[in-house]
Design an enzyme around this catalytic site. Sequence first.
Site, PDB file in Angstrom:
ATOM      1  N   ASP A 126      -2.020  -8.502  -3.265  1.00 29.98           N
ATOM      2  CA  ASP A 126      -1.055  -9.381  -2.606  1.00 29.98           C
ATOM      3  C   ASP A 126      -1.233 -10.787  -3.184  1.00 29.98           C
ATOM      4  O   ASP A 126      -2.103 -11.006  -4.025  1.00 29.98           O
ATOM      5  CB  ASP A 126      -1.240  -9.337  -1.082  1.00 29.98           C
ATOM      6  CG  ASP A 126      -2.566  -9.931  -0.637  1.00 29.98           C
ATOM      7  OD1 ASP A 126      -3.370 -10.326  -1.502  1.00 29.98           O
ATOM      8  OD2 ASP A 126      -2.807 -10.004   0.580  1.00 29.98           O
ATOM      9  N   SER A 127      -0.428 -11.716  -2.739  1.00 30.56           N
ATOM     10  CA  SER A 127      -0.438 -13.044  -3.361  1.00 30.56           C
ATOM     11  C   SER A 127      -1.408 -13.997  -2.694  1.00 30.56           C
ATOM     12  O   SER A 127      -1.664 -15.081  -3.197  1.00 30.56           O
ATOM     13  CB  SER A 127       0.960 -13.648  -3.286  1.00 30.56           C
ATOM     14  OG  SER A 127       1.265 -13.952  -1.932  1.00 30.56           O
ATOM     15  N   GLY A 128      -1.929 -13.612  -1.545  1.00 29.48           N
ATOM     16  CA  GLY A 128      -2.788 -14.518  -0.781  1.00 29.48           C
ATOM     17  C   GLY A 128      -1.984 -15.317   0.229  1.00 29.48           C
ATOM     18  O   GLY A 128      -2.541 -15.895   1.160  1.00 29.48           O
ATOM     19  N   GLY A 129      -0.674 -15.337   0.065  1.00 30.45           N
ATOM     20  CA  GLY A 129       0.177 -16.133   0.949  1.00 30.45           C
ATOM     21  C   GLY A 129       0.045 -15.729   2.403  1.00 30.45           C
ATOM     22  O   GLY A 129      -0.149 -16.566   3.278  1.00 30.45           O
ATOM     23  N   PHE A 130       0.088 -14.422   2.640  1.00 35.28           N
ATOM     24  CA  PHE A 130       0.054 -13.928   4.014  1.00 35.28           C
ATOM     25  C   PHE A 130      -1.195 -14.421   4.752  1.00 35.28           C
ATOM     26  O   PHE A 130      -1.119 -14.885   5.882  1.00 35.28           O
ATOM     27  CB  PHE A 130       0.111 -12.399   4.024  1.00 35.28           C
ATOM     28  CG  PHE A 130       0.105 -11.811   5.399  1.00 35.28           C
ATOM     29  CD1 PHE A 130       1.268 -11.800   6.165  1.00 35.28           C
ATOM     30  CD2 PHE A 130      -1.054 -11.285   5.949  1.00 35.28           C
ATOM     31  CE1 PHE A 130       1.268 -11.273   7.443  1.00 35.28           C
ATOM     32  CE2 PHE A 130      -1.070 -10.750   7.227  1.00 35.28           C
ATOM     33  CZ  PHE A 130       0.096 -10.738   7.976  1.00 35.28           C
TER      34      PHE A 130
ATOM     35  N   ASP B 284       4.718 -16.333  -1.722  1.00 31.62           N
ATOM     36  CA  ASP B 284       5.860 -16.693  -0.878  1.00 31.62           C
ATOM     37  C   ASP B 284       5.337 -17.209   0.459  1.00 31.62           C
ATOM     38  O   ASP B 284       4.136 -17.157   0.717  1.00 31.62           O
ATOM     39  CB  ASP B 284       6.740 -15.454  -0.619  1.00 31.62           C
ATOM     40  CG  ASP B 284       5.994 -14.393   0.194  1.00 31.62           C
ATOM     41  OD1 ASP B 284       4.743 -14.391   0.174  1.00 31.62           O
ATOM     42  OD2 ASP B 284       6.653 -13.569   0.842  1.00 31.62           O
TER      43      ASP B 284
ATOM     44  N   GLN C 142      12.267 -12.455   2.140  1.00 31.77           N
ATOM     45  CA  GLN C 142      11.948 -12.989   3.470  1.00 31.77           C
ATOM     46  C   GLN C 142      13.269 -13.145   4.236  1.00 31.77           C
ATOM     47  O   GLN C 142      14.160 -12.352   4.051  1.00 31.77           O
ATOM     48  CB  GLN C 142      11.184 -14.321   3.328  1.00 31.77           C
ATOM     49  CG  GLN C 142       9.776 -14.136   2.758  1.00 31.77           C
ATOM     50  CD  GLN C 142       8.804 -13.494   3.758  1.00 31.77           C
ATOM     51  OE1 GLN C 142       9.065 -13.415   4.954  1.00 31.77           O
ATOM     52  NE2 GLN C 142       7.668 -13.011   3.256  1.00 31.77           N
TER      53      GLN C 142
ATOM     54  N   GLY D 159       7.524 -10.355   5.757  1.00 30.80           N
ATOM     55  CA  GLY D 159       7.862 -10.995   7.027  1.00 30.80           C
ATOM     56  C   GLY D 159       8.223 -10.011   8.113  1.00 30.80           C
ATOM     57  O   GLY D 159       8.924 -10.346   9.066  1.00 30.80           O
TER      58      GLY D 159
ATOM     59  N   ASP E 132       1.749  -0.447   2.928  1.00 28.41           N
ATOM     60  CA  ASP E 132       0.298  -0.576   3.036  1.00 28.41           C
ATOM     61  C   ASP E 132      -0.023  -1.021   4.450  1.00 28.41           C
ATOM     62  O   ASP E 132       0.831  -1.609   5.118  1.00 28.41           O
ATOM     63  CB  ASP E 132      -0.232  -1.664   2.086  1.00 28.41           C
ATOM     64  CG  ASP E 132       0.115  -3.053   2.607  1.00 28.41           C
ATOM     65  OD1 ASP E 132       1.266  -3.487   2.413  1.00 28.41           O
ATOM     66  OD2 ASP E 132      -0.735  -3.702   3.255  1.00 28.41           O
TER      67      ASP E 132
ATOM     68  N   CYS F 191      -6.813  20.488   8.618  1.00 29.08           N
ATOM     69  CA  CYS F 191      -7.029  19.399   7.657  1.00 29.08           C
ATOM     70  C   CYS F 191      -8.034  19.829   6.586  1.00 29.08           C
ATOM     71  O   CYS F 191      -9.036  20.484   6.873  1.00 29.08           O
ATOM     72  CB  CYS F 191      -7.525  18.164   8.398  1.00 29.08           C
ATOM     73  SG  CYS F 191      -7.837  16.774   7.322  1.00 29.08           S
TER      74      CYS F 191
ATOM     75  N   CYS G 223      -9.779  17.759   4.684  1.00 23.77           N
ATOM     76  CA  CYS G 223     -10.748  16.720   4.326  1.00 23.77           C
ATOM     77  C   CYS G 223     -12.178  17.194   4.573  1.00 23.77           C
ATOM     78  O   CYS G 223     -12.426  18.134   5.333  1.00 23.77           O
ATOM     79  CB  CYS G 223     -10.457  15.411   5.069  1.00 23.77           C
ATOM     80  SG  CYS G 223     -11.187  15.283   6.706  1.00 23.77           S
TER      81      CYS G 223
ATOM     82  N   CYS H 254     -13.236  17.425   8.328  1.00 19.28           N
ATOM     83  CA  CYS H 254     -12.717  18.549   9.109  1.00 19.28           C
ATOM     84  C   CYS H 254     -13.226  19.895   8.600  1.00 19.28           C
ATOM     85  O   CYS H 254     -13.343  20.847   9.364  1.00 19.28           O
ATOM     86  CB  CYS H 254     -11.194  18.525   9.111  1.00 19.28           C
ATOM     87  SG  CYS H 254     -10.564  17.072   9.961  1.00 19.28           S
TER      88      CYS H 254
ATOM     89  N   HIS I  26     -11.052  11.142   7.021  1.00 14.61           N
ATOM     90  CA  HIS I  26     -10.026  11.926   7.709  1.00 14.61           C
ATOM     91  C   HIS I  26      -8.711  11.147   7.828  1.00 14.61           C
ATOM     92  O   HIS I  26      -7.636  11.686   7.544  1.00 14.61           O
ATOM     93  CB  HIS I  26     -10.486  12.366   9.098  1.00 14.61           C
ATOM     94  CG  HIS I  26      -9.364  12.967   9.874  1.00 14.61           C
ATOM     95  ND1 HIS I  26      -8.893  14.247   9.630  1.00 14.61           N
ATOM     96  CD2 HIS I  26      -8.536  12.428  10.797  1.00 14.61           C
ATOM     97  CE1 HIS I  26      -7.841  14.468  10.392  1.00 14.61           C
ATOM     98  NE2 HIS I  26      -7.598  13.387  11.117  1.00 14.61           N
TER      99      HIS I  26
HETATM  100 ZN   LIG Z   1      -9.647  15.781   8.327  1.00 16.98          ZN
END
Ligand SMILES: [Zn+2]
Length: 382
Positions: free
Chosen positions: A101-105, A153, A195, A222, A272, A310, A312, A315, A341
């Site tokens: 990310d840009s760091g702006g947030f 931004d 935005q 935003g 994300d 699952c 993973c 599990c 998980h």
């Molecule tokens: Zn799992």
Amino acid sequence: MRIQDQVKEHFQFKVVHEDKKSGARAGVITTPHGEIPTPVFMPVGTHGAIKALPPNFLEDLDTKIILSNTYHLHLSPGSKLVKKAGGLHKFMNWPRPILTDSGGFQVFSLQRKSIKEEGAEFKDHKGKTILLSPETSIEIQQELGSDIMMAFDECIPYPATREYTKKSIDRTHRWLDRCIESWTNPKQALFGIIQGSTYDDYRDECLDELVKRDLPGYAIGGVSVGEGPELMEKIVKYTGPKMPKDKPRYVMGVGNPEDLCMIWENGIDMSDCIIPTKFARGGTLFTRRGKIRIRHKNYRRDFFPIEPNCKCYCCQNFTRAYVKHLFDSNEILGQVLATMHNIEFYKNMAEEAREAILDNRYSQWKEDFLKSYKKDDGSKNN
Ligand SMILES: [Zn+2]
């Protein structure tokens, strides 16, 4: 040659299929560090690490791309050091794509900062004044060497007046031109951010301004800033389908399973959020039947896996009773297994959505998913 044209050699996006009954689409993003099938959910590795998980576990979970934060890496250890180590991929031993990310947030969420034409000024933890500007943000991201960089931004807080929003988006567009000026590495794609707060006409204006700059990808920013799910949906529904079809569309910071179903339906390819990893460390696990809080007494003698189907490692090898015991005993392994998980859950969700899109049954998949996810079987005690 313009940098926007040079980057096309290293970064591509292709829509593979558009669902016939909804706006959802399946695609592939190609970067110098590998391909990313979309829709994709990106786990967040704020400080250059997904908390609790070594990168080989992430590869085993088949995570295709992670996000890392410019602001945090700038404060420590500093992008110059990361560059010296050979770039962020090498520094953290992650061979696959990274988005920064840009760091702006982060800067704009600080209490004490001042926004000027030049950039955003704030004090770090030692009291030193730091200026994050379009130029420094791109310089840092280029030193980190991410595959996808985000434009610097202003993430407008909610609520914002029309007057403030207009002033802010005009400045963000001037900042965008400065980001493009500073962008010199064609192996890194720069995405622009739409935005405009909750105002449709300003969202349109931002989109027009971005498209004029012909960037490799575009994001909706935003959102998830306190506006609530209805307004978020309104913004994504309005803006998503208008974004260029031939470029990746990204919604920043959105990660509730319900919200993912909604953004994908509106033609969004990427998102994300810290939710799956942060919740995991707190003992909240995602399942087909909704979230469970593993510390609850109900799981004391529950010898089933977190999620029976699952795949993973957690599990496949451990019971709810054991994971609960780990959390109760403050064993780090509990957080590790829970994180695995939850990352697997989000990956499966995106993969299933993609298959449904390819079969033109996205809306049905979404309905089935939500029906099961929202069903309260009385054992969750959320
Ligand atoms: Zn799992």
